[in-house]
Design an enzyme around this catalytic site. Structure first.
Site, PDB file in Angstrom:
ATOM      1  N   ASP A   1       1.086  -1.486   0.114  1.00 25.77           N
ATOM      2  CA  ASP A   1      -0.004  -0.158  -0.134  1.00 25.77           C
ATOM      3  C   ASP A   1       0.524   0.888  -0.300  1.00 25.77           C
ATOM      4  OD1 ASP A   1      -2.715   1.211   0.132  1.00 25.77           O
ATOM      5  OD2 ASP A   1      -2.717   1.016   2.732  1.00 25.77           O
TER       6      ASP A   1
ATOM      7  N   HIS B   1       3.198   3.392  -8.663  1.00 23.24           N
ATOM      8  CA  HIS B   1       3.107   2.367  -9.366  1.00 23.24           C
ATOM      9  C   HIS B   1       4.175   1.499  -9.945  1.00 23.24           C
ATOM     10  CE1 HIS B   1      -0.758   2.226  -7.550  1.00 23.24           C
ATOM     11  NE2 HIS B   1      -1.590   3.284  -8.643  1.00 23.24           N
TER      12      HIS B   1
ATOM     13  N   LEU C   1      10.992 -20.634  -4.238  1.00 23.74           N
ATOM     14  CA  LEU C   1       9.424 -19.619  -4.188  1.00 23.74           C
ATOM     15  C   LEU C   1       8.797 -20.035  -5.050  1.00 23.74           C
ATOM     16  CD1 LEU C   1       9.308 -17.312  -1.993  1.00 23.74           C
ATOM     17  CD2 LEU C   1      10.149 -15.653  -4.248  1.00 23.74           C
TER      18      LEU C   1
HETATM   19  C1  FPP Z   1      -1.599   0.065  -3.232  1.00 22.68           C
HETATM   20  O1  FPP Z   1      -1.540   1.700  -3.350  1.00 22.68           O
HETATM   21  C2  FPP Z   1      -0.913  -0.428  -5.083  1.00 22.68           C
HETATM   22  C3  FPP Z   1      -1.672  -1.208  -5.957  1.00 22.68           C
HETATM   23  C4  FPP Z   1      -3.221  -0.576  -6.098  1.00 22.68           C
HETATM   24  C5  FPP Z   1      -0.963  -0.986  -6.654  1.00 22.68           C
HETATM   25  C6  FPP Z   1       0.307  -2.541  -6.328  1.00 22.68           C
HETATM   26  C7  FPP Z   1       1.266  -2.467  -7.599  1.00 22.68           C
HETATM   27  C8  FPP Z   1       2.228  -2.424  -8.065  1.00 22.68           C
HETATM   28  C9  FPP Z   1       3.450  -2.346  -6.655  1.00 22.68           C
HETATM   29  C10 FPP Z   1       2.672  -2.620  -9.394  1.00 22.68           C
HETATM   30  C11 FPP Z   1       3.114  -3.796  -9.527  1.00 22.68           C
HETATM   31  C12 FPP Z   1       2.975  -5.053  -8.968  1.00 22.68           C
HETATM   32  C13 FPP Z   1       3.738  -6.447  -9.642  1.00 22.68           C
HETATM   33  C14 FPP Z   1       3.267  -7.560  -9.084  1.00 22.68           C
HETATM   34  C15 FPP Z   1       4.646  -6.657 -10.998  1.00 22.68           C
HETATM   35  P1  FPP Z   1      -2.395   2.399  -3.623  1.00 22.68           P
HETATM   36  O2  FPP Z   1      -1.873   3.266  -5.340  1.00 22.68           O
HETATM   37  O3  FPP Z   1      -3.981   2.303  -2.880  1.00 22.68           O
HETATM   38  O4  FPP Z   1      -1.505   4.399  -2.276  1.00 22.68           O
HETATM   39  P2  FPP Z   1      -2.406   4.863  -1.615  1.00 22.68           P
HETATM   40  O5  FPP Z   1      -3.503   4.183  -0.269  1.00 22.68           O
HETATM   41  O6  FPP Z   1      -1.633   5.917  -1.338  1.00 22.68           O
HETATM   42  O7  FPP Z   1      -3.657   5.568  -2.748  1.00 22.68           O
END
Ligand code: FPP
Length: 252
Positions: A21, A38, A132
């Site tokens: 997050d 992201h 893994l």
């Molecule tokens: C949450 O942060 C994150 C996500 C919804 C996406 C996670 C995706 C990645 C890290 C990209 C790549 C992943 C892989 C497995 C290749 P948020 O957007 O909810 O952040 P916020 O709470 O600050 O708005």
């Protein structure tokens, strides 16, 4: 002494689950678009996958996209899907080099075709790996998973494949999308939120929960080591008393 050296290699959690997050906030704090967060989150994914493999963790489940995330602005959803597909395609040789097998849990029918194709290729190409197990929760939510399990159970009862009186906790476990994996022992959530957010609700029953203020794009191996060291300090009682646990240890 480095944090890595303080970890007891005999008591590394077998399965770690992570709610990644804070990408959006991390980007906005720098005056950037949420997708920038992201994009930087991918570097953390790489580092944590590598760190987990080095420690001998057998299962790492990453919450990459929830069922609820489909309701985000279209530009963010499309950008995230592209990033996921591109990352998976690019990382397959590295997964193979490190003996890592890719799995996905979630409502895969919701994904765009190019994502389903890329994922299928990645499953096939990593299927022989024995190190893994990297499990991506994609278009996943626990309530969706539980409803799907109940529907499949009802269907099997209706067609006489399953006797309702024989249903146990193990039966339910076998109908979940995580049936091949043991329950997580440690669940980490980054970015200072103290919620489970519809993630592995059944499987986390006895997991140790670890929350950190660090935003996902800043989360690196050292942060993972801190979480594992914290986990190793805890006494896992599974509903028993402390003295029962100590007795069990001395009798073994
Ligand atoms: C949450 O942060 C994150 C996500 C919804 C996406 C996670 C995706 C990645 C890290 C990209 C790549 C992943 C892989 C497995 C290749 P948020 O957007 O909810 O952040 P916020 O709470 O600050 O708005």
């Amino acid at each position: 002494m480095s944090l890595r050296a303080l970890i007891d290699n005999e008591r590394v959690p077998k399965h770690i689950a992570i709610i990644m997050d804070g990408n959006g906030r991390w980007a906005q704090e720098q005056g950037q678009d949420r997708l920038f967060g992201h994009f930087h989150g991918v570097a953390s994914v790489r580092d944590i996958v590598e760190g987990s493999a080095e420690l001998g963790v057998k299962y790492l489940t990453l919450y990459a996209f929830s069922t609820e995330n489909w309701d985000r602005p279209e530009q963010e959803v499309t950008g995230l899907m592209e990033l996921l597909v591109e990352t998976i395609r690019k990382e397959v040789p590295i997964l193979n080099k490190n003996n890592i097998r890719l799995h996905v849990i979630g409502e895969l029918g919701m994904l765009p075709d190019h994502a389903t194709i890329a994922l299928q290729e990645a499953f096939d190409l990593t299927a022989q790996n024995t190190g893994l197990n990297l499990v991506l929760a994609l278009s996943y939510s626990s309530r969706w998973e539980l409803v799907s399990a109940v529907k499949k159970i009802a269907e099997d009862v209706k067609t006489d494949k399953l006797d309702p009186s024989a249903i146990t906790q193990d039966t339910l476990q076998q109908y979940l999308s995580t049936s091949e994996f043991p329950d997580p022992e440690l669940m980490i959530r980054t970015s200072g939120e103290y919620r489970i957010s519809n993630f592995l609700l059944y499987q986390l029953a006895y997991a140790e929960l670890y929350f950190t203020q660090t935003r996902w794009p800043d989360f690196r191996k050292e942060n993972l080591y801190e979480a594992i060291l914290d986990f190793q300090k805890r006494e896992r009682r599974f509903g028993k008393t402390s003295s029962q646990i100590i007795e069990g240890l001395t009798n073994n």
